[in-house]
Scaffold this motif. Sequence first.
Motif, PDB file in Angstrom:
ATOM      1  N   ASP A 109     -19.778  17.009  31.838  1.00 21.49           N
ATOM      2  CA  ASP A 109     -18.415  17.470  32.092  1.00 21.49           C
ATOM      3  C   ASP A 109     -18.417  18.764  32.894  1.00 21.49           C
ATOM      4  N   ARG A 110     -19.277  19.690  32.516  1.00 28.28           N
ATOM      5  CA  ARG A 110     -19.354  20.968  33.229  1.00 28.28           C
ATOM      6  C   ARG A 110     -19.939  20.790  34.632  1.00 28.28           C
ATOM      7  N   LEU A 111     -20.959  19.957  34.758  1.00 26.72           N
ATOM      8  CA  LEU A 111     -21.533  19.709  36.074  1.00 26.72           C
ATOM      9  C   LEU A 111     -20.516  19.031  36.989  1.00 26.72           C
ATOM     10  N   SER A 112     -19.807  18.056  36.470  1.00 29.10           N
ATOM     11  CA  SER A 112     -18.774  17.365  37.256  1.00 29.10           C
ATOM     12  C   SER A 112     -17.708  18.344  37.729  1.00 29.10           C
ATOM     13  N   ALA A 113     -17.309  19.241  36.842  1.00 30.48           N
ATOM     14  CA  ALA A 113     -16.293  20.233  37.209  1.00 30.48           C
ATOM     15  C   ALA A 113     -16.785  21.134  38.333  1.00 30.48           C
ATOM     16  N   GLU A 114     -18.063  21.510  38.295  1.00 30.46           N
ATOM     17  CA  GLU A 114     -18.589  22.393  39.334  1.00 30.46           C
ATOM     18  C   GLU A 114     -18.645  21.699  40.688  1.00 30.46           C
ATOM     19  N   VAL A 115     -18.818  20.387  40.691  1.00 30.82           N
ATOM     20  CA  VAL A 115     -18.819  19.645  41.952  1.00 30.82           C
ATOM     21  C   VAL A 115     -17.447  19.729  42.616  1.00 30.82           C
ATOM     22  N   ILE A 116     -16.393  19.590  41.831  1.00 30.71           N
ATOM     23  CA  ILE A 116     -15.042  19.547  42.412  1.00 30.71           C
ATOM     24  C   ILE A 116     -14.343  20.901  42.462  1.00 30.71           C
ATOM     25  N   ARG A 117     -14.776  21.851  41.647  1.00 31.41           N
ATOM     26  CA  ARG A 117     -14.059  23.128  41.489  1.00 31.41           C
ATOM     27  C   ARG A 117     -13.675  23.828  42.797  1.00 31.41           C
ATOM     28  N   VAL A 126      -7.079  21.079  37.253  1.00 38.47           N
ATOM     29  CA  VAL A 126      -7.837  19.831  37.325  1.00 38.47           C
ATOM     30  C   VAL A 126      -9.312  20.112  37.018  1.00 38.47           C
ATOM     31  N   ALA A 127      -9.863  21.159  37.614  1.00 44.67           N
ATOM     32  CA  ALA A 127     -11.261  21.514  37.334  1.00 44.67           C
ATOM     33  C   ALA A 127     -11.437  21.869  35.856  1.00 44.67           C
ATOM     34  N   TRP A 128     -10.478  22.584  35.264  1.00 44.61           N
ATOM     35  CA  TRP A 128     -10.581  22.947  33.851  1.00 44.61           C
ATOM     36  C   TRP A 128     -10.592  21.694  32.975  1.00 44.61           C
ATOM     37  N   VAL A 129      -9.733  20.762  33.278  1.00 41.66           N
ATOM     38  CA  VAL A 129      -9.667  19.523  32.487  1.00 41.66           C
ATOM     39  C   VAL A 129     -10.983  18.755  32.602  1.00 41.66           C
ATOM     40  N   VAL A 130     -11.505  18.610  33.799  1.00 37.51           N
ATOM     41  CA  VAL A 130     -12.774  17.902  33.962  1.00 37.51           C
ATOM     42  C   VAL A 130     -13.888  18.636  33.207  1.00 37.51           C
ATOM     43  N   GLU A 131     -13.888  19.952  33.276  1.00 41.53           N
ATOM     44  CA  GLU A 131     -14.913  20.740  32.587  1.00 41.53           C
ATOM     45  C   GLU A 131     -14.869  20.557  31.069  1.00 41.53           C
ATOM     46  N   HIS A 132     -13.701  20.352  30.515  1.00 42.17           N
ATOM     47  CA  HIS A 132     -13.545  20.302  29.057  1.00 42.17           C
ATOM     48  C   HIS A 132     -13.293  18.903  28.503  1.00 42.17           C
ATOM     49  N   HIS A 133     -13.259  17.891  29.342  1.00 46.61           N
ATOM     50  CA  HIS A 133     -12.914  16.561  28.829  1.00 46.61           C
ATOM     51  C   HIS A 133     -13.918  16.052  27.798  1.00 46.61           C
ATOM     52  N   GLY A 134     -15.167  16.474  27.901  1.00 48.30           N
ATOM     53  CA  GLY A 134     -16.169  16.007  26.949  1.00 48.30           C
ATOM     54  C   GLY A 134     -15.840  16.385  25.515  1.00 48.30           C
ATOM     55  N   ARG A 141     -11.816  20.225  19.876  1.00 49.97           N
ATOM     56  CA  ARG A 141     -10.923  20.627  20.973  1.00 49.97           C
ATOM     57  C   ARG A 141      -9.849  21.598  20.521  1.00 49.97           C
ATOM     58  N   ASP A 142      -9.585  21.661  19.231  1.00 49.53           N
ATOM     59  CA  ASP A 142      -8.507  22.520  18.726  1.00 49.53           C
ATOM     60  C   ASP A 142      -8.748  23.998  19.004  1.00 49.53           C
ATOM     61  N   ARG A 143      -9.984  24.376  19.284  1.00 49.30           N
ATOM     62  CA  ARG A 143     -10.227  25.780  19.617  1.00 49.30           C
ATOM     63  C   ARG A 143      -9.576  26.158  20.947  1.00 49.30           C
ATOM     64  N   PHE A 144      -9.165  25.167  21.713  1.00 48.66           N
ATOM     65  CA  PHE A 144      -8.463  25.402  22.980  1.00 48.66           C
ATOM     66  C   PHE A 144      -6.957  25.173  22.861  1.00 48.66           C
ATOM     67  N   ARG A 145      -6.468  25.036  21.654  1.00 48.99           N
ATOM     68  CA  ARG A 145      -5.062  24.671  21.420  1.00 48.99           C
ATOM     69  C   ARG A 145      -4.100  25.586  22.170  1.00 48.99           C
ATOM     70  N   ASP A 146      -4.419  26.862  22.296  1.00 47.40           N
ATOM     71  CA  ASP A 146      -3.520  27.801  22.970  1.00 47.40           C
ATOM     72  C   ASP A 146      -3.769  27.915  24.477  1.00 47.40           C
ATOM     73  N   HIS A 147      -4.714  27.170  24.994  1.00 43.28           N
ATOM     74  CA  HIS A 147      -4.984  27.220  26.434  1.00 43.28           C
ATOM     75  C   HIS A 147      -3.878  26.469  27.182  1.00 43.28           C
ATOM     76  N   PRO A 148      -3.453  26.973  28.338  1.00 46.75           N
ATOM     77  CA  PRO A 148      -2.367  26.309  29.064  1.00 46.75           C
ATOM     78  C   PRO A 148      -2.708  24.890  29.534  1.00 46.75           C
ATOM     79  N   CYS A 149      -3.983  24.526  29.585  1.00 44.12           N
ATOM     80  CA  CYS A 149      -4.369  23.181  30.032  1.00 44.12           C
ATOM     81  C   CYS A 149      -4.657  22.222  28.878  1.00 44.12           C
TER      82      CYS A 149
END
Length: 190
Positions: free
Chosen positions: A85-93, A100-108, A126-134
């Motif tokens: 997930d993180r590697l994929s995000a770095e390809v597109i970031r 979009v990059a944040w979602v790809v980075e965290h989808h795993g 994933r709940d540790r990101f509950r307050d993140h805007p994405c």
Amino acid sequence: MKDGTREDYELLARLEKPFLALTADRVLDELRRAGETSLEGYRITRLDHGLQSATRAERDGADLDWIVGALLHDIGDGLAPQNHDRLSAEVIRPFVRWDVAWVVEHHGIFQMLYYGHHYGWDRNARDRFRDHPCFDSCATFCERWDQSSFDPDYDSLRLEHFEPMVRAVFGRKAHDPAVIREGFVSALPA
């Protein structure tokens, strides 16, 4: 590197341009490689999974960044399955909106909702990101376009359909603030 001159680095920049211009070709080649074999136990290839995800995104009315993000969200899987997930995000970031990059980075970690408990993992990590805007975007991405895209009977669009989109995204100026839009969260189609 510290001994290089301005002229040296201008030469390198000029020589790198043709290589950088072929980024979309390398990405498309990697997608094709992902279609050559299936991971043991899966009924579709990694390419088929990306095509299904992107097709669902397009059919939902998603924009270019979301469609290409869906297509490439697992592109790092062949090289780095434990952190794909993180590697994929770095390809597109450098080429897509920040969200979009944040979602790809965290989808795993968001995907663990569907299977983590079978491994004794925290399916709600994933709940540790509950307050993140994405957070909502990532949850929706996983629900609508990722976890549902392992269907061997789904009528996916072919890679050739998405090739111009990949070329358009990777043809952008890398790290362009007008594209990245740091902090902006786009609305996913309803």
